[in-house]
Structures are given as structure tokens and as C-alpha cells.
Design an enzyme around this catalytic site. Structure first.
Site, mmCIF file in Angstrom:
data_model
loop_
_atom_site.group_PDB
_atom_site.id
_atom_site.type_symbol
_atom_site.label_atom_id
_atom_site.label_comp_id
_atom_site.label_asym_id
_atom_site.label_seq_id
_atom_site.Cartn_x
_atom_site.Cartn_y
_atom_site.Cartn_z
ATOM 1 N N HIS A 53 0.866 -1.185 0.000
ATOM 2 C CA HIS A 53 0.000 0.000 0.000
ATOM 3 C C HIS A 53 0.901 1.233 0.000
ATOM 4 O O HIS A 53 1.774 1.375 0.861
ATOM 5 C CB HIS A 53 -0.917 0.000 1.225
ATOM 6 C CG HIS A 53 -1.863 -1.149 1.252
ATOM 7 N ND1 HIS A 53 -2.060 -1.950 2.358
ATOM 8 C CD2 HIS A 53 -2.688 -1.641 0.291
ATOM 9 C CE1 HIS A 53 -2.954 -2.876 2.088
ATOM 10 N NE2 HIS A 53 -3.350 -2.713 0.839
ATOM 11 N N GLU A 56 1.794 3.650 3.117
ATOM 12 C CA GLU A 56 2.346 3.047 4.332
ATOM 13 C C GLU A 56 3.869 3.125 4.251
ATOM 14 O O GLU A 56 4.539 2.187 3.819
ATOM 15 C CB GLU A 56 1.838 1.616 4.474
ATOM 16 C CG GLU A 56 0.311 1.563 4.587
ATOM 17 C CD GLU A 56 -0.243 0.152 4.688
ATOM 18 O OE1 GLU A 56 0.553 -0.810 4.746
ATOM 19 O OE2 GLU A 56 -1.479 0.012 4.707
ATOM 20 N N HIS A 147 3.772 -3.464 7.022
ATOM 21 C CA HIS A 147 2.674 -2.534 6.738
ATOM 22 C C HIS A 147 2.524 -1.548 7.889
ATOM 23 O O HIS A 147 3.124 -1.700 8.954
ATOM 24 C CB HIS A 147 1.348 -3.295 6.591
ATOM 25 C CG HIS A 147 1.204 -4.054 5.323
ATOM 26 N ND1 HIS A 147 0.330 -3.692 4.310
ATOM 27 C CD2 HIS A 147 1.816 -5.182 4.885
ATOM 28 C CE1 HIS A 147 0.410 -4.558 3.318
ATOM 29 N NE2 HIS A 147 1.311 -5.478 3.642
ATOM 30 N N GLU A 210 2.077 -5.237 11.176
ATOM 31 C CA GLU A 210 1.425 -3.927 11.191
ATOM 32 C C GLU A 210 2.145 -3.065 12.221
ATOM 33 O O GLU A 210 2.133 -3.356 13.415
ATOM 34 C CB GLU A 210 -0.057 -4.064 11.534
ATOM 35 C CG GLU A 210 -0.859 -4.899 10.535
ATOM 36 C CD GLU A 210 -1.197 -4.138 9.258
ATOM 37 O OE1 GLU A 210 -0.915 -2.916 9.190
ATOM 38 O OE2 GLU A 210 -1.742 -4.755 8.324
#
Length: 322
Positions: A53, A56, A147, A210
Site C-alpha cells: 500500500h 504506508e 505494513h 502492522e
């Protein structure tokens, strides 16, 4: 190749595409694709990916610093590594994706999306992993996909692991804890993520990490993730990391909330954090005459997003494991 990130963001092809550095050889394989091979024989292969993405950016900056340490010789390389910056065009534009979410496309699922830069890139990345893993005899295969989350979270750093038919290896889970992950989420069904693809097709031990919240380049406080960066440095150099004194909490996915039409309503506001708890019977979402409620005593939400395209996931509901 100490300017890999700059080349990727500018879409520039380097004049020299391969070379030698401090104890390893490098090959530029294409935009956002860099292979590193130690001079000494190794039986471990690692995919290090970020930027699937494009908004990010913290993980991309982390990888850039790791590469600088490798090229300077301050960090020793003991794995074959494929570095992947997943969506170069979205990274350059500072947006999540240009057309469609690539992390729903892997495992051939890109064929069900309208053709776009993302579908072509998903296909290219699948082929890149195929080539990387088939060209070596690695006994150990890992994939760490870095991410950041759209929302804030009750756990600043957490990992999401794909559905896997075999038990997870203890040393892999222990490393995730040593990397500062406060929670691990275990999927129970296949999906279109990059990590599910590498796990299913190549038997890799894979995890989506994450790390905090999505911010533009230059606005990230990387000190928040120093424990993760240190663990990655130790991993690359073959140094054993100390086990976390407080192992990550464990959750498993019990249901998925999916938006099917414009009538969909998710009853969570923009301030709802990842891992927010909901009691049994709570109304989570409605769509026409369909109601989604909490069925366990307590469930925790992950990735709530009412604005997804029709047919896509608007959230995951989790239960805590003992």
C-alpha cells in the site's frame, strides 16, 4: 545499489544492475525488486516486503535504513533476500493504491479484477517469488510483509498470520514476539494477501507486520519501531534475538464483515481503534434486512473500514485465544 528507494520512487532504471558489496552480491531485478545473495553458502531465504500500500511509508523507510547498513558493511548478511517495494507508483503518489487494493489479488485473484497497474504488479510479484524460491535450495523460507494500519490500535505493533494447514514453528512465533509485536492474529481461511500467497505456494513462514499508523514519507517516528528494526538487523546477520518477556497476545479470526451494496452500514465511527472489544449481541453492521451481531461473549474488531468497495472486507472480528 545504495539508492534503491530513490530509483524505485522515480521509476528510474539503474545504469548498473548488479554488483558486489560487503560480503554479498546484489541484483536489481526490476522496479522495487532487489535480490541480495551472501558470498558464503546459506540455506535460508527471506522475502522482505513493504509498500504493498503506497501510503504506508514507515516500513519502506525501515527497509531503506537496513539496506544502507548492509551496503556500508555495518550489518552482515546471512540470508538470501528478495527485497520488494510492492507498489512503486502508489508509493510515488503517496496514495494507498492507484486503482485497486493489491493485497486482495494474490494467488491468481488479480484475474477477477479489472486490469490495472495493480493487477499487472501482483502478477509480476507472484512470478518474482516463484523465480526467487526456485533458484535456491533454502531449507528455511520466511516472508515478512511490513505494513502500517489506517487506524490507530490498542496494540501499536501486531502481526497477522495467514491460514496454514501445518502448525506454526515456535522459533518463528518467538521471533515475532522479539520483534516487538504485541499481538498475533491467526487467519482461519484462505485470502488474497501477499503473505497467504507465499505461505500457500512456497511453504514460507509468513506474517504481515502492522507497525503503527500510515503517514507520509518524512513524518514517521521510526523510534516507535526500534525494537522491530533491531530484530530485523539481528535476523539478517544471524544473531539470535532474546525472547520477549511478555509474549504476544493471540487472537483468531471468527468472522468477516463484508460490504455487498450501497445499503451497507458499519456501526463503528472513525475513532474506533483496532482491537476494540464488543460484547455479545452488539449490532456491528446492517445491510438491508441482514444484521451482523457479536456471537461470542467478547469479540474484537480488526481493520474496520465502511468505505471499501462492494464485495470487499469491511472488517474482521476476532476472539482472544488462551
Amino acid at each position: 545499489m545504495d539508492n534503491f528507494l530513490a530509483l524505485t520512487l522515480s521509476g528510474t532504471t539503474p545504469r548498473v544492475r548488479q554488483g558486489k558489496s560487503a560480503g554479498f552480491r546484489w541484483r536489481w531485478l526490476g522496479h522495487g525488486l532487489l535480490e541480495l545473495t551472501p558470498d558464503a553458502p546459506v540455506d535460508r531465504a527471506l522475502i522482505l516486503s513493504a509498500g504493498i500500500h503506497g501510503n504506508e511509508t514507515a516500513p519502506v523507510e525501515m527497509l531503506d535504513k537496513l539496506l544502507s547498513a548492509l551496503y556500508s558493511g555495518s550489518l552482515t548478511l546471512t540470508w538470501r533476500v528478495l527485497v520488494v517495494l510492492g507498489n512503486p507508483q502508489a508509493l510515488a503518489a503517496g496514495i494507498r493504491y492507484c486503482h485497486s487494493d493489491m493485497n486482495r489479488m494474490f494467488g491468481g485473484r488479480w484475474q477477477s479484477f479489472a486490469e490495472s497497474d495493480e493487477t499487472r504488479r501482483a502478477r509480476e510479484l507472484e512470478l518474482s517469488l516463484e523465480t526467487f524460491f526456485s533458484s535456491g535450495q533454502a531449507r528455511v523460507r520466511w516472508h515478512l510483509d511490513l505494513h502500517t494500519a489506517i487506524r490507530g490500535s490498542h496494540h501499536l505493533r501486531f502481526g497477522v498470520l495467514p491460514q496454514r494447514d501445518r502448525p506454526w514453528e515456535a522459533d518463528f512465533l518467538a521471533w515475532l514476539g522479539a520483534a516487538g509485536l504485541e499481538a498475533l492474529v491467526f487467519h482461519q481461511a484462505p485470502g488474497g494477501t501477499f503473505t497467504h500467497f507465499s505461505s500457500e505456494h512456497f511453504g514460507a513462514l509468513s506474517c504481515t507486520l502492522e507497525l503503527g499508523k500510515a503517514l507520509p514519507f518524512g513524518q514517521n517516528d521510526l523510534t516507535q519501531f526500534s525494537v522491530t528494526s533491531q530484530a530485523l538487523s539481528a535476523l539478517l546477520s544471524g544473531v539470535e534475538t532474546s525472547t520477549s518477556s511478555s509474549p504476544p497476545l493471540r487472537y483468531r479470526v471468527v468472522s468477516q464483515i463484508t460490504r455487498h451494496s450501497d445499503k451497507f452500514a458499519l456501526y463503528m465511527d472513525a475513532q474506533t481503534l483496532n482491537f476494540t472489544a464488543f460484547a455479545k449481541g452488539t449490532l456491528l453492521a446492517e445491510e438491508g434486512d441482514k444484521r451482523v451481531t457479536v456471537t461470542h461473549d467478547v469479540e474484537y474488531v480488526l481493520f474496520p473500514n465502511p468505505a471499501v468497495a462492494c464485495g470487499l472486507r469491511a472488517g474482521l472480528m476476532l476472539e482472544r485465544l488462551p
